[in-house]
Design a protein around this motif. Structure first.
Motif, PDB file in Angstrom:
ATOM      1  N   TRP A 136      33.207 -14.873   6.641  1.00  0.00           N
ATOM      2  CA  TRP A 136      32.796 -15.191   7.861  1.00  0.00           C
ATOM      3  C   TRP A 136      32.159 -14.156   8.677  1.00  0.00           C
ATOM      4  O   TRP A 136      30.931 -14.486   9.335  1.00  0.00           O
ATOM      5  N   ASP A 137      32.208 -12.908   8.027  1.00  0.00           N
ATOM      6  CA  ASP A 137      31.275 -11.851   8.836  1.00  0.00           C
ATOM      7  C   ASP A 137      29.949 -12.085   8.370  1.00  0.00           C
ATOM      8  O   ASP A 137      28.943 -11.669   9.079  1.00  0.00           O
ATOM      9  N   GLN A 138      29.654 -12.367   7.025  1.00  0.00           N
ATOM     10  CA  GLN A 138      28.526 -12.875   6.641  1.00  0.00           C
ATOM     11  C   GLN A 138      27.678 -13.830   7.323  1.00  0.00           C
ATOM     12  O   GLN A 138      26.686 -13.594   7.461  1.00  0.00           O
ATOM     13  N   LEU A 139      28.544 -14.849   7.788  1.00  0.00           N
ATOM     14  CA  LEU A 139      27.682 -15.999   8.296  1.00  0.00           C
ATOM     15  C   LEU A 139      27.820 -15.651   9.982  1.00  0.00           C
ATOM     16  O   LEU A 139      26.944 -16.323  10.438  1.00  0.00           O
ATOM     17  N   GLU A 140      28.519 -15.047  10.090  1.00  0.00           N
ATOM     18  CA  GLU A 140      28.439 -14.651  11.678  1.00  0.00           C
ATOM     19  C   GLU A 140      27.103 -14.196  12.069  1.00  0.00           C
ATOM     20  O   GLU A 140      26.618 -14.431  13.249  1.00  0.00           O
ATOM     21  N   ILE A 141      26.677 -13.073  11.469  1.00  0.00           N
ATOM     22  CA  ILE A 141      25.502 -12.388  11.594  1.00  0.00           C
ATOM     23  C   ILE A 141      24.474 -12.708  10.503  1.00  0.00           C
ATOM     24  O   ILE A 141      24.628 -12.168   9.466  1.00  0.00           O
ATOM     25  N   PRO A 142      23.600 -13.779  10.893  1.00  0.00           N
ATOM     26  CA  PRO A 142      22.652 -14.309   9.892  1.00  0.00           C
ATOM     27  C   PRO A 142      22.006 -13.022   9.066  1.00  0.00           C
ATOM     28  O   PRO A 142      21.797 -13.029   7.798  1.00  0.00           O
ATOM     29  N   ALA A 143      21.634 -11.699   9.570  1.00  0.00           N
ATOM     30  CA  ALA A 143      21.098 -11.002   8.924  1.00  0.00           C
ATOM     31  C   ALA A 143      21.850  -9.932   7.758  1.00  0.00           C
ATOM     32  O   ALA A 143      21.363  -9.497   6.891  1.00  0.00           O
ATOM     33  N   VAL A 175      28.780 -26.317  13.673  1.00  0.00           N
ATOM     34  CA  VAL A 175      29.560 -25.524  14.250  1.00  0.00           C
ATOM     35  C   VAL A 175      29.266 -24.335  14.718  1.00  0.00           C
ATOM     36  O   VAL A 175      28.492 -23.682  14.087  1.00  0.00           O
ATOM     37  N   SER A 176      29.263 -23.976  15.844  1.00  0.00           N
ATOM     38  CA  SER A 176      28.852 -22.829  16.656  1.00  0.00           C
ATOM     39  C   SER A 176      29.411 -21.274  16.128  1.00  0.00           C
ATOM     40  O   SER A 176      30.558 -21.385  15.836  1.00  0.00           O
ATOM     41  N   PRO A 177      28.652 -20.544  15.519  1.00  0.00           N
ATOM     42  CA  PRO A 177      29.009 -19.399  14.986  1.00  0.00           C
ATOM     43  C   PRO A 177      30.004 -18.604  16.035  1.00  0.00           C
ATOM     44  O   PRO A 177      30.946 -17.870  15.672  1.00  0.00           O
ATOM     45  N   GLU A 178      29.964 -18.789  17.268  1.00  0.00           N
ATOM     46  CA  GLU A 178      30.812 -18.199  18.221  1.00  0.00           C
ATOM     47  C   GLU A 178      32.323 -18.406  18.244  1.00  0.00           C
ATOM     48  O   GLU A 178      33.329 -17.738  18.366  1.00  0.00           O
ATOM     49  N   ASP A 229      23.479 -14.112  -1.084  1.00  0.00           N
ATOM     50  CA  ASP A 229      24.265 -14.739  -2.030  1.00  0.00           C
ATOM     51  C   ASP A 229      24.968 -13.533  -2.810  1.00  0.00           C
ATOM     52  O   ASP A 229      25.960 -13.664  -3.282  1.00  0.00           O
ATOM     53  N   GLU A 230      24.123 -12.474  -2.913  1.00  0.00           N
ATOM     54  CA  GLU A 230      24.799 -11.430  -3.720  1.00  0.00           C
ATOM     55  C   GLU A 230      26.004 -10.755  -3.144  1.00  0.00           C
ATOM     56  O   GLU A 230      27.008 -10.721  -3.842  1.00  0.00           O
TER      57      GLU A 230
END
Length: 503
Positions: free
Chosen positions: A406-413, A248-251, A417-418
């Motif tokens: 979702w904020d964490q996953l939208e921007i990979p950087a 699924v696209s992060p967009e 896990d922590e």
């Protein structure tokens, strides 16, 4: 004579006043249920006015504003409606505050046995016998699929029955790289992300289908947060894998439910998990608020169960009930509530808005439609949120928690896990505080990281249904019984024949 005339005029004034009062309009507050919700409810209410002579008015509240407007009106009693729609999870909150009327005196007229159990469970507070609302319609959220896209890719009902099968189908559709006439690329699956009011509903089926839950009772009967439970984390992880595995696209995480649904209606997405009014809308013309002229109307829509998790297939079941403000003393309000929840009126209204009725008899009549038959089957294993007064606040906490995820996953950087662990622990503490629970989570960061790695990195084996229930065994035994009887009959006959020959 003067006294007699005075009494006469007083009686006439009283009669006129009483008559006038009885003809005061009854006000109904609803939310935007389907297309043209006000017009459709007014059609249903026209017969009520014809029967009683009492006019009605309908006010539609936007879901985003409804909570505040209803809270203010019920608390103050000023300009409150006579009958109002409440989301099923809102009922316990307002009931606990004494702001909606107990309906137990009306139970013989309501007839609880008319309603399917999962909807009746939403009419009261957990473990309480006082009824505060009547089920009106059901919001069940299965997988909706675009028939054209699925057929083109050879995807069957059986092939997407399991979690792994569904993921494989999503990957297969994405890899075809189909493009529509207007140049838009077809994607297999999408779901809304941050701050969408449906965000908790979207996580729920994946969590429940894998044996997890948002809150849980301990051995003493006290509710507590259950986010850090291994099965809850498994469900969360499986949902996140659609983004982590680039299926699924992060967009999509920047869009809300309405925008994702619009993409599905445009034929741009093969699968969504969404409210089911889309099905009914494909059967109406555009000038009636329908989708028959849209691409999904041409492609056609089908319904599928939530893909099997470790504990089966569990759909989110919500919906709305009707209630009466506690400060309302008009008996006509009770008549209106009873009228709207009658089987015939439920049938007419739900067919217009596309949600399922709550009546057993009406659902049985709907089951002759193959598409709705699948939805009705899903109700058997569906699940609602916990009916506790604190749920409204807890749900808002979960919205914030999943938005942060979702904020964490939208921007990979930003992902680690922590950080996920800290988010889950923070909201576990907040939920426990709201529930007045003093217990603490025992999962350490190291334990979380080991578990999370296993969830995210371990290849998923095809899930199998849970062990057969006693009902399934009975059903299987009934299938076997004729053959068993025939075998026993043959052996019995042979045995009797041998005995007879020995004589």
């Amino acid at each position: 004579m003067t006294l007699t005339l005075g009494r006469f005029f007083a009686f006439v004034a009283f009669a006129v006043s009483a008559s006038f009062a009885s003809k005061q309009p009854l006000t109904v507050w609803i939310m935007p249920n389907g297309a043209s919700p006000k017009d459709k409810l007014e059609q249903t209410l026209a017969e009520f006015t014809k029967q009683t002579g009492i006019p009605t008015t309908v006010q539609v509240l936007d879901w985003g504003d409804a909570w505040n407007k209803i809270s203010t009106a019920l608390e103050s009693g000023v300009k409150a409606p006579d009958v109002l729609q409440l989301g099923t999870t809102w009922v316990p909150y307002f009931a606990a505050r004494g702001e909606i009327k107990p309906l137990n005196p009306l139970l013989s007229k309501i007839d609880p046995d008319r309603f399917i159990p999962i909807t009746w469970s939403t009419t009261h507070i957990d473990s309480d016998t006082t009824i505060y609302s009547v089920p009106w319609f059901i919001d069940i959220r299965p997988v909706l699929g675009n028939k054209r896209i699925l057929k083109k890719n050879g995807i069957t009902r059986e092939s997407i029955a399991t979690y792994q099968g569904f993921m494989d189908a999503v990957r297969k559709i994405n890899e075809t790289k189909e493009t529509l006439d207007d140049g838009i690329k077809v994607r297999a699956y999408a779901f809304p992300g941050k701050s969408d009011w449906n965000i908790t509903h979207n996580f729920a089926p994946w969590i429940w289908s894998n044996g997890g839950s948002f809150v849980k009772k301990d051995s003493t009967g006290k509710w507590h947060a259950n986010i850090m439970d291994e099965r809850t984390l498994l469900g969360i992880g499986r949902y996140l894998k659609f983004i982590l595995d680039s299926l699924v696209s992060p967009e999509a995480l920047q869009k809300n439910s309405a925008q994702i649904a619009q993409q599905f209606n445009n034929g741009e997405i093969a699968f969504i998990i969404h409210t089911v009014e889309i099905i009914m809308q494909t059967r109406f013309q555009g000038d009636q608020g329908g989708l028959s002229n849209a691409r999904i109307g041409t492609d056609s829509v089908d319904v599928f169960p939530i893909p099997l998790g470790t504990e089966g297939s569990v759909s989110f079941v919500g919906g709305s009930n009707l209630a009466i403000p506690a400060k309302n003393n008009r008996p006509e309000a009770e008549d209106l509530l009873l009228y709207l929840t009658q089987d015939n009126n439920q049938d007419a209204y739900t067919k217009q808005i596309g949600f399922l009725p709550t009546s057993k008899n009406v659902l049985e009549s709907w089951s002759t439609d193959p598409v709705y038959s699948e939805l009705i089957k899903s109700l058997e294993t569906g699940r609602t949120y916990t009916t506790i007064p604190e749920w409204g606040d807890i749900e808002q906490m979960l919205v914030a928690m999943f938005s942060a995820v979702w904020d964490q996953l939208e921007i990979p950087a930003l992902y680690s896990d922590e950080k996920l662990y800290n988010i889950f622990m923070e909201y576990t503490e907040q939920i426990n505080k709201r529930l007045g629970y003093k217990g603490t989570s025992v999962m350490t960061l190291a334990e979380f990281q080991a578990l999370w790695k296993k969830i995210i990195e371990t290849p998923v084996e095809p899930d199998k249904p849970k062990e057969a229930t006693s009902t399934d065994h009975i059903r299987n035994n009934l299938r076997i019984a004729p053959w068993l009887f025939a075998i026993l009959f043959v052996f019995g006959f042979a045995s009797a024949y041998r005995r007879k020959r020995k004589k």
